[in-house]
Write a protein that holds these residues in place. Sequence first.
Motif, PDB file in Angstrom:
ATOM      1  N   LEU A 161     -19.011  -5.220  74.228  1.00  0.00           N
ATOM      2  CA  LEU A 161     -17.882  -6.148  74.098  1.00  0.00           C
ATOM      3  C   LEU A 161     -17.069  -5.863  72.839  1.00  0.00           C
ATOM      4  N   GLN A 162     -17.730  -5.453  71.766  1.00  0.00           N
ATOM      5  CA  GLN A 162     -16.997  -5.069  70.551  1.00  0.00           C
ATOM      6  C   GLN A 162     -16.111  -3.852  70.828  1.00  0.00           C
ATOM      7  N   ALA A 163     -16.620  -2.924  71.651  1.00  0.00           N
ATOM      8  CA  ALA A 163     -15.824  -1.737  72.013  1.00  0.00           C
ATOM      9  C   ALA A 163     -14.616  -2.136  72.854  1.00  0.00           C
ATOM     10  N   TYR A 164     -14.820  -3.064  73.805  1.00  0.00           N
ATOM     11  CA  TYR A 164     -13.689  -3.571  74.600  1.00  0.00           C
ATOM     12  C   TYR A 164     -12.674  -4.264  73.690  1.00  0.00           C
ATOM     13  N   LYS A 165     -13.170  -5.068  72.746  1.00  0.00           N
ATOM     14  CA  LYS A 165     -12.282  -5.786  71.811  1.00  0.00           C
ATOM     15  C   LYS A 165     -11.386  -4.788  71.075  1.00  0.00           C
ATOM     16  N   GLU A 192      -7.348  -4.571  71.379  1.00  0.00           N
ATOM     17  CA  GLU A 192      -6.552  -4.779  70.154  1.00  0.00           C
ATOM     18  C   GLU A 192      -5.636  -3.584  69.893  1.00  0.00           C
ATOM     19  N   GLN A 193      -6.099  -2.378  70.204  1.00  0.00           N
ATOM     20  CA  GLN A 193      -5.249  -1.194  70.021  1.00  0.00           C
ATOM     21  C   GLN A 193      -4.063  -1.206  70.976  1.00  0.00           C
ATOM     22  N   LEU A 194      -4.203  -1.925  72.095  1.00  0.00           N
ATOM     23  CA  LEU A 194      -3.085  -2.079  73.036  1.00  0.00           C
ATOM     24  C   LEU A 194      -2.135  -3.197  72.609  1.00  0.00           C
ATOM     25  N   GLY A 195      -2.499  -3.921  71.536  1.00  0.00           N
ATOM     26  CA  GLY A 195      -1.616  -4.968  71.012  1.00  0.00           C
ATOM     27  C   GLY A 195      -2.028  -6.384  71.382  1.00  0.00           C
ATOM     28  N   TYR A 196      -3.190  -6.546  72.053  1.00  0.00           N
ATOM     29  CA  TYR A 196      -3.637  -7.885  72.436  1.00  0.00           C
ATOM     30  C   TYR A 196      -4.435  -8.538  71.315  1.00  0.00           C
ATOM     31  N   HIS A 197      -4.310  -9.857  71.236  1.00  0.00           N
ATOM     32  CA  HIS A 197      -5.122 -10.647  70.305  1.00  0.00           C
ATOM     33  C   HIS A 197      -6.425 -10.984  71.026  1.00  0.00           C
ATOM     34  N   VAL A 198      -7.565 -10.653  70.427  1.00  0.00           N
ATOM     35  CA  VAL A 198      -8.866 -10.879  71.057  1.00  0.00           C
ATOM     36  C   VAL A 198      -9.748 -11.720  70.138  1.00  0.00           C
ATOM     37  N   GLU A 199     -10.363 -12.748  70.701  1.00  0.00           N
ATOM     38  CA  GLU A 199     -11.317 -13.580  69.963  1.00  0.00           C
ATOM     39  C   GLU A 199     -12.655 -13.572  70.689  1.00  0.00           C
ATOM     40  N   LEU A 200     -13.717 -13.293  69.940  1.00  0.00           N
ATOM     41  CA  LEU A 200     -15.067 -13.426  70.482  1.00  0.00           C
ATOM     42  C   LEU A 200     -15.581 -14.780  70.012  1.00  0.00           C
ATOM     43  N   PHE A 201     -16.020 -15.588  70.947  1.00  0.00           N
ATOM     44  CA  PHE A 201     -16.258 -17.010  70.657  1.00  0.00           C
ATOM     45  C   PHE A 201     -17.689 -17.386  71.005  1.00  0.00           C
ATOM     46  N   SER A 202     -18.350 -18.018  70.048  1.00  0.00           N
ATOM     47  CA  SER A 202     -19.688 -18.550  70.302  1.00  0.00           C
ATOM     48  C   SER A 202     -19.660 -20.046  70.085  1.00  0.00           C
ATOM     49  N   SER A 203     -20.025 -20.806  71.106  1.00  0.00           N
ATOM     50  CA  SER A 203     -20.000 -22.270  70.989  1.00  0.00           C
ATOM     51  C   SER A 203     -21.061 -22.767  70.024  1.00  0.00           C
ATOM     52  N   LYS A 204     -21.979 -21.859  69.633  1.00  0.00           N
ATOM     53  CA  LYS A 204     -23.057 -22.267  68.719  1.00  0.00           C
ATOM     54  C   LYS A 204     -22.618 -22.224  67.255  1.00  0.00           C
ATOM     55  N   GLU A 205     -21.426 -21.651  66.990  1.00  0.00           N
ATOM     56  CA  GLU A 205     -20.983 -21.515  65.591  1.00  0.00           C
ATOM     57  C   GLU A 205     -19.871 -22.520  65.311  1.00  0.00           C
ATOM     58  N   PRO A 206     -20.194 -23.643  64.633  1.00  0.00           N
ATOM     59  CA  PRO A 206     -19.211 -24.706  64.437  1.00  0.00           C
ATOM     60  C   PRO A 206     -18.042 -24.319  63.531  1.00  0.00           C
ATOM     61  N   ALA A 207     -18.151 -23.224  62.784  1.00  0.00           N
ATOM     62  CA  ALA A 207     -17.056 -22.852  61.868  1.00  0.00           C
ATOM     63  C   ALA A 207     -15.861 -22.269  62.620  1.00  0.00           C
ATOM     64  N   GLN A 208     -16.065 -21.810  63.849  1.00  0.00           N
ATOM     65  CA  GLN A 208     -14.997 -21.091  64.537  1.00  0.00           C
ATOM     66  C   GLN A 208     -13.850 -21.956  65.066  1.00  0.00           C
ATOM     67  N   PRO A 209     -14.105 -23.164  65.574  1.00  0.00           N
ATOM     68  CA  PRO A 209     -12.990 -23.908  66.180  1.00  0.00           C
ATOM     69  C   PRO A 209     -11.774 -24.088  65.273  1.00  0.00           C
ATOM     70  N   GLY A 235       3.452  -1.002  86.503  1.00  0.00           N
ATOM     71  CA  GLY A 235       3.341  -0.311  85.218  1.00  0.00           C
ATOM     72  C   GLY A 235       3.879  -1.135  84.056  1.00  0.00           C
ATOM     73  N   GLY A 236       4.909  -1.936  84.313  1.00  0.00           N
ATOM     74  CA  GLY A 236       5.489  -2.782  83.275  1.00  0.00           C
ATOM     75  C   GLY A 236       4.558  -3.886  82.812  1.00  0.00           C
ATOM     76  N   CYS A 237       3.473  -4.126  83.564  1.00  0.00           N
ATOM     77  CA  CYS A 237       2.496  -5.158  83.197  1.00  0.00           C
ATOM     78  C   CYS A 237       1.341  -4.586  82.384  1.00  0.00           C
ATOM     79  N   PHE A 238       1.382  -3.274  82.126  1.00  0.00           N
ATOM     80  CA  PHE A 238       0.410  -2.606  81.247  1.00  0.00           C
ATOM     81  C   PHE A 238       1.173  -2.125  80.007  1.00  0.00           C
ATOM     82  N   PRO A 239       0.956  -2.695  78.825  1.00  0.00           N
ATOM     83  CA  PRO A 239       1.741  -2.304  77.646  1.00  0.00           C
ATOM     84  C   PRO A 239       1.705  -0.803  77.365  1.00  0.00           C
ATOM     85  N   GLU A 240       0.541  -0.171  77.576  1.00  0.00           N
ATOM     86  CA  GLU A 240       0.404   1.254  77.263  1.00  0.00           C
ATOM     87  C   GLU A 240       1.205   2.122  78.228  1.00  0.00           C
TER      88      GLU A 240
END
Length: 293
Positions: free
Chosen positions: A125-129, A133-150, A234-239
């Motif tokens: 998943l880190q590799a996918y992230k 991100e290199q394609l310009g997308y904002h990516v967040e990995l979210f764990s509901s167990k970590e209260p600091a993230q919200p 093709g216009g729906c794929f930024p790359e």
Amino acid sequence: MAEGRIVKALSGFYYVQTEDQVYPCKGRGVFRKRNITPLVGDFVSFDLDSNQEGYITEIKPRHNELVRPPIANIDQAMIVSSAAMPNFSSTLLDRFLVLIEAKGIQPIIFITKMDMATEEEKAALQAYKQSYEQLGYHVELFSSKEPAQPERIAALFTNKVTVIAGQSGVGKSSLLNALKPSLLLKTADISKSLGRGKHTTRHVELIEVNGGLVADTPGFSALDFEGLEAEELGGCFPEIRERTGMCKFRGCLHVKEPQCAIKAGVASQEIPSFRYEHYVDFLAEIQSRKPRY
């Protein structure tokens, strides 16, 4: 005459938010005759009668609109995938991204339930992230167990109208509950035998979250590419979009044509091969669609 935005549609009423309050309104018959339906998210003009009930008289032009869920004037879409239960699917994520890009809506990718992933799955998943991100997308990995993230993630909603998309059971309602506990959105247990969540949300409503509006809705019930033509994919794929015009042949669909900039980008690893494979699969799906007369 007053103006505002429709924030809820329920039982034939449209609830219009102005600066100071929300007014229940009915749509004028003229809209029905012209086959226009007011949508949640619409900016409208309305008249008030003596009982403070309104009648919508005008729907302002829309920036964009979705059919399922029926909503207009969206700034961004949070596409929620899960690391586990159900397992992450880049194909499904790319289907959502294409549908969002086709409407000119800014996507943000959320991957939930990271706390349930194995170490191997987390690395993948880190590799996918990194790829997204290199394609310009904002990516967040979210764990509901970590209260600091919200708190960090809540800032993404400010001053935006957001739709949340994703298959059932990926944790859309849980995510919103973590961001704004007072919502108390019903979260359904996943039906383990089906691997799907039960639908817990019915009508469309815009709810205030951290200075923005979020559509509380079941989201995208259809993930087909109806209405999207092969030449538009093709216009729906930024790359692919950013390399438009670099292929030898005009109208290149980037599959069999020679001297194609997209295939060259895949060969040089500038374009992730999994994204190109999805493009080819989606293109074949669109081309095999039965014509409608």
